[in-house]
Design an enzyme around this catalytic site. Structure first.
Site, PDB file in Angstrom:
ATOM      1  N   ASP A 124      42.878 -36.314 -28.911  1.00 25.83           N
ATOM      2  CA  ASP A 124      42.691 -37.524 -29.705  1.00 25.83           C
ATOM      3  C   ASP A 124      41.322 -38.088 -29.328  1.00 25.83           C
ATOM      4  O   ASP A 124      41.135 -38.564 -28.206  1.00 25.83           O
ATOM      5  CB  ASP A 124      43.820 -38.506 -29.356  1.00 25.83           C
ATOM      6  CG  ASP A 124      43.661 -39.849 -30.063  1.00 25.83           C
ATOM      7  OD1 ASP A 124      42.618 -40.082 -30.691  1.00 25.83           O
ATOM      8  OD2 ASP A 124      44.600 -40.659 -29.958  1.00 25.83           O
ATOM      9  N   VAL A 125      40.379 -38.041 -30.263  1.00 21.79           N
ATOM     10  CA  VAL A 125      39.009 -38.437 -29.911  1.00 21.79           C
ATOM     11  C   VAL A 125      38.889 -39.922 -29.555  1.00 21.79           C
ATOM     12  O   VAL A 125      37.912 -40.323 -28.921  1.00 21.79           O
ATOM     13  CB  VAL A 125      37.976 -38.086 -31.024  1.00 21.79           C
ATOM     14  CG1 VAL A 125      37.884 -36.591 -31.239  1.00 21.79           C
ATOM     15  CG2 VAL A 125      38.273 -38.826 -32.324  1.00 21.79           C
ATOM     16  N   LYS A 127      31.630 -46.911 -39.767  1.00 18.32           N
ATOM     17  CA  LYS A 127      30.699 -45.894 -40.273  1.00 18.32           C
ATOM     18  C   LYS A 127      29.240 -46.381 -40.184  1.00 18.32           C
ATOM     19  O   LYS A 127      28.324 -45.579 -39.974  1.00 18.32           O
ATOM     20  CB  LYS A 127      31.064 -45.510 -41.714  1.00 18.32           C
ATOM     21  CG  LYS A 127      32.403 -44.780 -41.836  1.00 18.32           C
ATOM     22  CD  LYS A 127      32.381 -43.464 -41.079  1.00 18.32           C
ATOM     23  CE  LYS A 127      33.588 -42.593 -41.363  1.00 18.32           C
ATOM     24  NZ  LYS A 127      33.583 -41.352 -40.569  1.00 18.32           N
ATOM     25  N   GLY A 148      38.076 -32.953 -35.619  1.00 21.73           N
ATOM     26  CA  GLY A 148      38.809 -33.121 -36.883  1.00 21.73           C
ATOM     27  C   GLY A 148      38.587 -31.960 -37.823  1.00 21.73           C
ATOM     28  O   GLY A 148      38.251 -32.133 -38.988  1.00 21.73           O
ATOM     29  N   ALA A 149      38.807 -30.751 -37.288  1.00 23.61           N
ATOM     30  CA  ALA A 149      38.502 -29.549 -38.091  1.00 23.61           C
ATOM     31  C   ALA A 149      39.765 -28.870 -38.609  1.00 23.61           C
ATOM     32  O   ALA A 149      39.742 -27.703 -38.986  1.00 23.61           O
ATOM     33  CB  ALA A 149      37.664 -28.573 -37.262  1.00 23.61           C
ATOM     34  N   SER A 150      40.883 -29.608 -38.631  1.00 29.40           N
ATOM     35  CA  SER A 150      42.130 -28.991 -39.099  1.00 29.40           C
ATOM     36  C   SER A 150      42.219 -28.940 -40.623  1.00 29.40           C
ATOM     37  O   SER A 150      43.123 -28.309 -41.160  1.00 29.40           O
ATOM     38  CB  SER A 150      43.339 -29.734 -38.517  1.00 29.40           C
ATOM     39  OG  SER A 150      43.259 -31.114 -38.800  1.00 29.40           O
ATOM     40  N   ARG A 151      41.328 -29.606 -41.302  1.00 27.04           N
ATOM     41  CA  ARG A 151      41.312 -29.588 -42.775  1.00 27.04           C
ATOM     42  C   ARG A 151      40.044 -30.271 -43.283  1.00 27.04           C
ATOM     43  O   ARG A 151      39.220 -30.714 -42.485  1.00 27.04           O
ATOM     44  CB  ARG A 151      42.555 -30.277 -43.352  1.00 27.04           C
ATOM     45  CG  ARG A 151      42.798 -31.675 -42.843  1.00 27.04           C
ATOM     46  CD  ARG A 151      44.268 -32.054 -43.056  1.00 27.04           C
ATOM     47  NE  ARG A 151      44.700 -32.988 -42.038  1.00 27.04           N
ATOM     48  CZ  ARG A 151      44.542 -34.304 -42.104  1.00 27.04           C
ATOM     49  NH1 ARG A 151      43.964 -34.839 -43.166  1.00 27.04           N
ATOM     50  NH2 ARG A 151      44.951 -35.086 -41.139  1.00 27.04           N
ATOM     51  N   ASN A 155      33.162 -35.452 -36.542  1.00 27.39           N
ATOM     52  CA  ASN A 155      33.649 -35.604 -37.914  1.00 27.39           C
ATOM     53  C   ASN A 155      34.981 -36.340 -38.020  1.00 27.39           C
ATOM     54  O   ASN A 155      35.275 -36.943 -39.054  1.00 27.39           O
ATOM     55  CB  ASN A 155      33.782 -34.187 -38.517  1.00 27.39           C
ATOM     56  CG  ASN A 155      34.683 -34.148 -39.738  1.00 27.39           C
ATOM     57  OD1 ASN A 155      34.262 -34.499 -40.847  1.00 27.39           O
ATOM     58  ND2 ASN A 155      35.941 -33.744 -39.553  1.00 27.39           N
ATOM     59  N   TYR A 181      36.515 -49.665 -41.937  1.00 30.21           N
ATOM     60  CA  TYR A 181      35.903 -48.340 -42.105  1.00 30.21           C
ATOM     61  C   TYR A 181      34.379 -48.451 -42.270  1.00 30.21           C
ATOM     62  O   TYR A 181      33.612 -47.717 -41.640  1.00 30.21           O
ATOM     63  CB  TYR A 181      36.546 -47.688 -43.333  1.00 30.21           C
ATOM     64  CG  TYR A 181      36.160 -46.259 -43.615  1.00 30.21           C
ATOM     65  CD1 TYR A 181      36.736 -45.209 -42.908  1.00 30.21           C
ATOM     66  CD2 TYR A 181      35.238 -45.952 -44.624  1.00 30.21           C
ATOM     67  CE1 TYR A 181      36.401 -43.887 -43.193  1.00 30.21           C
ATOM     68  CE2 TYR A 181      34.898 -44.648 -44.919  1.00 30.21           C
ATOM     69  CZ  TYR A 181      35.487 -43.615 -44.205  1.00 30.21           C
ATOM     70  OH  TYR A 181      35.155 -42.305 -44.489  1.00 30.21           O
TER      71      TYR A 181
HETATM   72  P1  NAP Z   1      40.904 -35.616 -43.713  1.00 31.56           P
HETATM   73  O1  NAP Z   1      41.127 -34.513 -44.684  1.00 31.56           O
HETATM   74  O2  NAP Z   1      41.896 -36.721 -43.660  1.00 31.56           O
HETATM   75  O3  NAP Z   1      40.718 -34.972 -42.262  1.00 31.56           O
HETATM   76  C1  NAP Z   1      40.513 -35.792 -41.154  1.00 31.56           C
HETATM   77  C2  NAP Z   1      40.408 -34.935 -39.915  1.00 31.56           C
HETATM   78  O4  NAP Z   1      40.211 -35.801 -38.792  1.00 31.56           O
HETATM   79  C3  NAP Z   1      41.672 -34.147 -39.656  1.00 31.56           C
HETATM   80  O5  NAP Z   1      41.321 -32.873 -39.170  1.00 31.56           O
HETATM   81  C4  NAP Z   1      42.359 -34.961 -38.564  1.00 31.56           C
HETATM   82  O6  NAP Z   1      43.144 -34.146 -37.701  1.00 31.56           O
HETATM   83  C5  NAP Z   1      41.165 -35.489 -37.788  1.00 31.56           C
HETATM   84  N1  NAP Z   1      41.494 -36.655 -36.975  1.00 31.56           N
HETATM   85  C6  NAP Z   1      41.931 -37.866 -37.378  1.00 31.56           C
HETATM   86  N2  NAP Z   1      42.125 -38.666 -36.315  1.00 31.56           N
HETATM   87  C7  NAP Z   1      41.781 -37.937 -35.212  1.00 31.56           C
HETATM   88  C8  NAP Z   1      41.761 -38.214 -33.829  1.00 31.56           C
HETATM   89  N3  NAP Z   1      42.116 -39.410 -33.353  1.00 31.56           N
HETATM   90  N4  NAP Z   1      41.352 -37.236 -32.984  1.00 31.56           N
HETATM   91  C9  NAP Z   1      40.997 -36.011 -33.446  1.00 31.56           C
HETATM   92  N5  NAP Z   1      40.998 -35.704 -34.752  1.00 31.56           N
HETATM   93  C10 NAP Z   1      41.390 -36.652 -35.629  1.00 31.56           C
HETATM   94  O7  NAP Z   1      39.512 -36.328 -43.975  1.00 31.56           O
HETATM   95  P2  NAP Z   1      38.106 -35.796 -44.549  1.00 31.56           P
HETATM   96  O8  NAP Z   1      37.976 -36.347 -45.904  1.00 31.56           O
HETATM   97  O9  NAP Z   1      37.940 -34.339 -44.315  1.00 31.56           O
HETATM   98  O10 NAP Z   1      37.130 -36.643 -43.619  1.00 31.56           O
HETATM   99  C11 NAP Z   1      36.347 -36.093 -42.576  1.00 31.56           C
HETATM  100  C12 NAP Z   1      35.293 -37.101 -42.180  1.00 31.56           C
HETATM  101  O11 NAP Z   1      34.459 -37.382 -43.303  1.00 31.56           O
HETATM  102  C13 NAP Z   1      35.869 -38.452 -41.746  1.00 31.56           C
HETATM  103  O12 NAP Z   1      35.108 -38.988 -40.702  1.00 31.56           O
HETATM  104  C14 NAP Z   1      35.718 -39.298 -42.982  1.00 31.56           C
HETATM  105  O13 NAP Z   1      35.655 -40.667 -42.681  1.00 31.56           O
HETATM  106  C15 NAP Z   1      34.409 -38.775 -43.525  1.00 31.56           C
HETATM  107  N6  NAP Z   1      34.200 -39.042 -44.947  1.00 31.56           N
HETATM  108  C16 NAP Z   1      35.067 -38.565 -45.890  1.00 31.56           C
HETATM  109  C17 NAP Z   1      34.825 -38.849 -47.233  1.00 31.56           C
HETATM  110  C18 NAP Z   1      35.715 -38.362 -48.338  1.00 31.56           C
HETATM  111  O14 NAP Z   1      35.497 -38.768 -49.494  1.00 31.56           O
HETATM  112  N7  NAP Z   1      36.704 -37.516 -48.082  1.00 31.56           N
HETATM  113  C19 NAP Z   1      33.724 -39.618 -47.588  1.00 31.56           C
HETATM  114  C20 NAP Z   1      32.865 -40.084 -46.596  1.00 31.56           C
HETATM  115  C21 NAP Z   1      33.123 -39.786 -45.282  1.00 31.56           C
HETATM  116  P3  NAP Z   1      44.727 -34.380 -37.444  1.00 31.56           P
HETATM  117  O15 NAP Z   1      45.394 -34.471 -38.768  1.00 31.56           O
HETATM  118  O16 NAP Z   1      45.093 -33.221 -36.630  1.00 31.56           O
HETATM  119  O17 NAP Z   1      44.823 -35.691 -36.701  1.00 31.56           O
END
Ligand code: NAP
Length: 251
Positions: free
Chosen positions: A63-64, A159, A12-15, A90, A155
Site C-alpha cells: 500500500d503506497v 494531483k 498501481g500496475a494491476s490494471r 502511478n 483529487y
Molecule cells: P485504476 O484503473 O483504478 O487503477 C488504479 C491502480 O492503482 C490499481 O492498480 C490499484 O491497485 C492501484 N492502487 C490504488 N491504491 C493503491 C495503493 N494504496 N497502493 C498501491 N496501489 C494502489 O486507475 P487508472 O485510471 O489506471 O489510474 C492510474 C493513475 O492515473 C492514477 O494515479 C490516476 O489518478 C491517474 N489518472 C487517471 C485518469 C483517467 O482518466 N483514468 C486521468 C488522469 C489521471 P489495487 O486495485 O491493487 O489497489
C-alpha cells in the site's frame, strides 16, 4: 543466458494506466516490478502478459500510502530485480464529493494515496538512484491538477501537489543525472472512469478537442518516451496527454 536489463518499478500496475506502462516499459527493455495493493489477480495478469512477450516481471503487494510498506516495496524490488532505474509513481484513487459534503476520510484517503504515496515511494527509490548517479522518476498527475474539477477538491489538490513535488525534486536531483517529470492524463478509459455517471462522461468527452477518450496506451507511450535515453535532457516538466482537453474552451 539471462540478459541484464535495467529495472522499472510501476506502482498501481494491476490494471489501467499502470498495466499499460508496465507493458510498454518491458517492450523498452526493462524488467518490471509490478506493484498492486488489493488486486492480486490483476497484478498476476500484468506479469503474465509481460512474460508472454518474453519480458521479465515480478509482482509486489504494498500500500503506497504506508511509508513502511513503500520502503519495503523498494527494498524488495532492489533485492530481487536490482536497483530501480525508472520509477513510475502511478497508483491513485478517487473519492469524489462536493467540498461541503466531503468527509475527512475522503480527503485523507485521496491525499495519502495520491500525494503521500508518491513521496513515500520516490524517497526510497531516489536514494539508490543518487548513489548510482542515474535514474528517472515519472509521476502520474492529472489534467484536473491544471484545470480544477468540481467534486474533486481532494483529487485536484493531491494531483497539483505532485507537480510541485516533482519540480522541487527535479532541482534536487539534477546534479546526480536524475530526471523527474510529470505526465498529466486527461480522460482515459479505465476502471477509474467507468464509475463516472453517464452525464459526467458525456460532459468530459465533449471537452476533448481530439474528439475521443484516451486509452491507457496513449499515456504509456509518453511514459515510455520519458523513461528512454532520448528524454535525457527533459526534467521538471509536466506533459499533458489529454487530447487537448487542458487547452480550455475558446471564448
Ligand atoms: P485504476 O484503473 O483504478 O487503477 C488504479 C491502480 O492503482 C490499481 O492498480 C490499484 O491497485 C492501484 N492502487 C490504488 N491504491 C493503491 C495503493 N494504496 N497502493 C498501491 N496501489 C494502489 O486507475 P487508472 O485510471 O489506471 O489510474 C492510474 C493513475 O492515473 C492514477 O494515479 C490516476 O489518478 C491517474 N489518472 C487517471 C485518469 C483517467 O482518466 N483514468 C486521468 C488522469 C489521471 P489495487 O486495485 O491493487 O489497489
Amino acid at each position: 543466458m539471462m540478459v541484464d536489463r535495467p529495472c522499472a518499478l510501476v506502482t498501481g500496475a494491476s490494471r489501467g494506466i499502470g498495466r499499460a506502462c508496465a507493458l510498454e516499459l518491458s517492450r523498452e527493455g526493462f524488467k518490471v516490478a509490478v506493484n498492486f495493493n488489493k488486486d492480486e489477480a490483476g497484478a498476476l495478469e500484468t506479469v503474465e502478459l509481460i512474460l508472454k512477450e518474453g519480458g521479465e516481471a515480478r509482482m509486489y503487494r504494498a500500500d503506497v500510502s504506508s511509508h513502511e510498506e513503500a520502503k519495503g516495496l523498494v527494498t524488495l524490488t532492489e533485492e530481487e530485480l536490482g536497483p530501480v532505474d525508472v520509477l513510475v509513481a502511478n497508483a491513485g484513487i478517487t473519492r469524489d464529493a462536493l467540498l461541503v459534503r466531503m468527509t475527512e476520510e475522503e480527503w485523507d484517503g485521496v491525499v495519502s494515496t495520491n500525494l503521500k504515496g508518491v513521496y513515500n515511494v520516490t524517497k526510497w527509490a531516489v536514494k539508490s538512484m543518487m548513489r548510482r548517479r542515474k535514474g528517472r522518476v515519472i509521476a502520474i498527475s492529472s489534467v484536473v491538477a491544471l484545470t480544477g474539477n468540481a467534486g474533486q477538491a481532494n483529487y485536484c489538490a493531491a494531483k497539483a501537489g505532485i507537480i510541485g513535488f516533482v519540480r522541487a525534486l527535479a532541482r534536487e536531483v539534477a546534479r546526480y543525472g536524475i530526471t523527474a517529470n510529470v505526465v498529466a492524463p486527461g480522460f482515459i478509459s479505465t476502471d477509474m472512469t467507468k464509475k463516472l455517471p453517464e452525464q459526467a462522461r458525456e460532459r468530459l468527452s465533449g471537452a476533448i478537442p481530439l474528439g475521443r477518450i484516451g486509452t491507457p496506451e496513449d499515456v504509456a507511450y509518453a511514459v515510455r518516451f520519458l523513461a528512454s535515453d532520448r528524454a535525457a535532457y527533459i526534467t521538471g516538466q509536466v506533459l499533458p496527454v489529454d487530447g487537448g482537453m487542458s487547452l480550455g474552451a475558446l471564448t
